[in-house]
Design a protein around this motif. Structure first.
Motif, mmCIF file in Angstrom:
data_model
loop_
_atom_site.group_PDB
_atom_site.id
_atom_site.type_symbol
_atom_site.label_atom_id
_atom_site.label_comp_id
_atom_site.label_asym_id
_atom_site.label_seq_id
_atom_site.Cartn_x
_atom_site.Cartn_y
_atom_site.Cartn_z
ATOM 1 N N GLN A 26 -8.609 4.075 -2.223
ATOM 2 C CA GLN A 26 -7.293 4.153 -1.347
ATOM 3 C C GLN A 26 -7.303 5.288 -0.624
ATOM 4 O OE1 GLN A 26 -4.308 2.160 -3.501
ATOM 5 N NE2 GLN A 26 -4.026 0.702 -1.804
ATOM 6 N N ILE A 75 0.437 4.231 0.137
ATOM 7 C CA ILE A 75 -0.112 5.365 1.104
ATOM 8 C C ILE A 75 0.520 5.289 2.700
ATOM 9 C CG2 ILE A 75 -1.748 6.714 2.193
ATOM 10 C CD1 ILE A 75 -3.505 6.361 -0.298
ATOM 11 N N LYS A 76 0.501 3.957 2.902
ATOM 12 C CA LYS A 76 1.163 3.472 4.201
ATOM 13 C C LYS A 76 2.736 3.744 4.206
ATOM 14 C CE LYS A 76 -2.392 0.365 5.655
ATOM 15 N NZ LYS A 76 -3.129 -1.219 5.841
ATOM 16 N N ALA A 129 -4.671 10.175 7.268
ATOM 17 C CA ALA A 129 -3.350 10.109 6.515
ATOM 18 C C ALA A 129 -3.115 11.450 5.706
ATOM 19 C CB ALA A 129 -3.463 8.855 5.438
ATOM 20 N N ASP A 161 0.671 -1.167 -0.090
ATOM 21 C CA ASP A 161 0.079 0.034 -0.161
ATOM 22 C C ASP A 161 0.973 1.277 -0.059
ATOM 23 O OD1 ASP A 161 -1.495 2.256 0.919
ATOM 24 O OD2 ASP A 161 -2.899 0.727 1.782
ATOM 25 N N ARG A 199 -10.059 6.537 1.672
ATOM 26 C CA ARG A 199 -10.190 5.831 2.920
ATOM 27 C C ARG A 199 -9.096 6.372 3.751
ATOM 28 N NH1 ARG A 199 -13.206 0.754 1.876
ATOM 29 N NH2 ARG A 199 -12.990 0.378 -0.232
ATOM 30 N N ALA A 200 -8.123 6.588 3.138
ATOM 31 C CA ALA A 200 -6.743 7.084 3.974
ATOM 32 C C ALA A 200 -7.051 8.417 4.529
ATOM 33 C CB ALA A 200 -5.326 6.929 3.091
ATOM 34 N N LYS A 209 -9.084 8.386 7.503
ATOM 35 C CA LYS A 209 -8.465 7.896 8.706
ATOM 36 C C LYS A 209 -7.111 8.763 9.228
ATOM 37 C CE LYS A 209 -10.029 3.237 8.243
ATOM 38 N NZ LYS A 209 -9.836 1.972 7.776
#
Lengths: 334, 255
Positions: free
Chosen positions: A94, A77-78, A103, A75, A97-98, A101
């Protein structure tokens, strides 16, 4: 030394070890090699990225960029947040969603102007000219995947849900489609779609693709992302990276460069036959640069807003993230 | 034993989550990379019920698969206990087949059998069968000379008595192996579900992974851990009960 003191010291030591293990040196900003994490394996759908790496686009911009293959487990972004990557490719869902949360991610460019996630079907056995035509057919869905969300949205345009149609869960194996057990099968138009179309053509069958965008469902696919802090603190660096990458994509999508592009892809994707790769490149070109006047990387703000609205409507996110505020027009860096 | 299993799992799980949260805090990571406690609890509140049913679904397949593999392991183990050519052949075959990664064979199984119940059952049975077989073969092929000598000398030895003696003398080992194989059966079923099935907790984990939902995955891990701890604890308690009962009933008869 008390138990508490020992605990605190132990925790501090552990944290230091963890930070080292995660490879986050304090002098990260001075690092000269940049990692660019793709979303998927090296193949023709990342032709521009491979072309940039192989043909010195990054080096010409004074950058040392390592393009890293993606996979379902990786991933980007992680990795941006953990410091493993500086740039990456992520799908719109993605990104959204990030953001929900917390990001810190911004979108620099949109690789695909048309979402490659489409449904292949045999024609004329199956005929789709309107979403309502889907009702009698058995539709393949990857539960939890993008295609489930897209199909739900498409059906919602005619006040239907997945419960109103016959749905089959799909995996990596095309057998149910090849055996005619499923009428519409979700594929990436420019990779699996090409392979399946060729395979069925050998059997004398004609296929077509259901593109949800034709019916007003614009769900954005892969985009180039980086962290908000990198974009804010080093706009020059981001500009150089983006300029080099988009120039490579423009060149890679130029039919005149087909041979060197295929040669570059072949170097990394050795398992796919040359003629299939050529067909995949043609299919990718239509998705990335559907019109000569459209610059590669153009961000379609309205489509991003619709993608967020779809996810909000389907409960995939609970609160609006205002994703359009995280879109950075490629021109703003150049 | 049952409660010890559960609280031991709770400690391990708590330490694991604690370490994740320490990393999250230490590196100031967002909930997207590592979810915070509120998000974990919120997600658990939403998915726990469904996940619990999924884990029970997975467990039911795992228990059935384990039962089949125990039966097969004892069947083949008893046949292969002899130092004959056939016994040696069975042992060598079992050792060699164990080397094949079942996960690599799983896609072939799914293509042949589809993504339903049978594939999950077969993969669960295969994953826990070979370690069980090797242990059973080891137990059954090792004579207990002190006891067997008496029956051999008096001409009363028969195959089922031989099996009974060797099983009884290694009951603790067999109980431990059977309880341990529960984990393998569960892992096998989850792997099968993760790869291609359309039900069970492995399937739910795959969907959560698609959606980068680590909070849901942590909830699933908790459910799996609790359920498998209870199941293993029950198996161990059952083993102890069998051992105590069998010992009191048969030891006199054997000796």
């Amino acid at each position: 030394m008390t138990h508490i003191q020992r605990g605190v010291i132990g925790m501090a030591v552990w944290m230091a070890v963890a930070a080292c293990a995660l490879g986050i040196p304090t002098a990260q900003a001075e690092q000269t090699r940049f990692n660019y994490r793709l979303k998927w394996l090296f193949n023709t759908s990342v032709a521009g990225d491979v072309f940039a790496m192989e043909n010195g686009f990054f080096a010409d911009a004074g950058l040392d960029v390592q393009v890293k293959e993606g996979s379902p487990e990786k991933d980007a972004i992680k990795e941006l947040e953990l410091g493993y990557a500086h740039f990456g490719v992520a799908s719109a869902d993605q990104v959204i969603r990030a953001l929900e949360k917390g990001a810190d991610v911004v979108v620099l460019a949109q690789v695909f102007q048309v979402n490659p996630m489409q449904w292949i079907y045999r024609y004329p056995q199956v005929q789709i000219t309107h979403p309502a035509d889907l009702k009698p057919y058995n539709i393949g869905i990857t539960f939890g995947g993008n295609d489930e969300t897209i199909m739900q949205t498409l059906l919602a345009t005619i006040d239907l849900t997945l419960g109103d149609v016959k749905v089959t869960g799909v995996r990596f194996d095309f057998t149910p489609f090849l055996k005619n057990q499923v009428d519409l099968w979700p594929v990436y138009r420019n990779s699996q779609g090409v392979i399946l179309a060729e395979r069925l053509a050998k059997e004398g069958e004609t296929v077509r693709f259901l593109n949800p965008a034709d019916f007003g469902v614009d769900f954005v696919a892969n985009s180039i992302v980086t962290s908000g802090s990198l974009a804010a603190d080093h706009p020059d660096l981001v500009a150089r990276f983006l300029s080099a990458l988009l120039a490579a994509w423009e060149a890679a999508m130029d039919p005149a460069n087909q041979a060197p592009v295929l040669a570059a892809v072949k170097k990394y994707d050795t398992g796919t036959q040359g003629q299939v790769q050529a067909a995949q490149l043609n299919a990718t070109r239509i998705l990335v640069k559907p019109d000569p006047d459209i610059p590669v990387g153009r961000i379609q703000t309205a489509a991003w807003a619709q993608t967020e609205a779809i996810m909000l409507d389907q409960g995939l996110i609970r609160t609006p993230v205002h994703v359009t505020s995280r879109l950075r027009n490629p021109a703003s860096f150049q | 034993m049952l409660f010890r299993r559960i609280y031991q799992f709770m400690i391990v799980y708590g330490v694991f989550v604690g370490l994740l949260l320490a990393v999250k805090t230490g590196l100031s990571l967002s909930d997207y990379v590592i979810p915070g406690i509120p998000l974990i609890l919120d997600t658990a509140g939403q998915v726990a019920g469904g996940f619990f049913r999924d884990v029970l679904d997975t467990l039911s397949v795992a228990i059935l698969g384990q039962g089949i593999s125990i039966f097969l392991a004892f069947f083949v183990g008893i046949l292969g206990r002899r130092s004959s050519w056939a016994g040696s052949m069975i042992r060598v075959t079992a050792y060699n087949i164990q080397a094949y990664p079942i996960v690599a064979l799983a896609p072939i199984i799914f293509i042949l059998l589809g993504d339903g119940f049978l594939s999950r059952l077969l993969i669960a049975a295969m994953i826990c069968y070979f370690p069980l077989l090797l242990s059973v073969l080891g137990v059954m092929a090792a004579p207990v000379p002190d006891i067997e000598h008496f029956y051999l000398a008096t001409g009363r030895m028969c195959w089922h008595l031989e099996v009974k003696i060797r099983a009884f003398e290694n009951l603790s080992k067999l109980t431990t192996v059977i309880a341990g194989s529960a984990t393998l059966a569960m892992a096998g079923t989850i792997v099968a579900e993760f790869i291609a099935a359309n039900a069970g907790i492995g399937y739910s984990i795959r969907i959560a992974l698609y959606q980068s939902d680590l909070a849901a995955i942590l909830t699933a891990l908790f459910m799996i851990g609790i359920v498998i701890s209870v199941y293993q604890g029950l198996l161990e308690s059952l083993g102890e009960a069998v051992k105590a009962k069998w010992g009191s009933e048969n030891k006199g008869a054997l000796l």
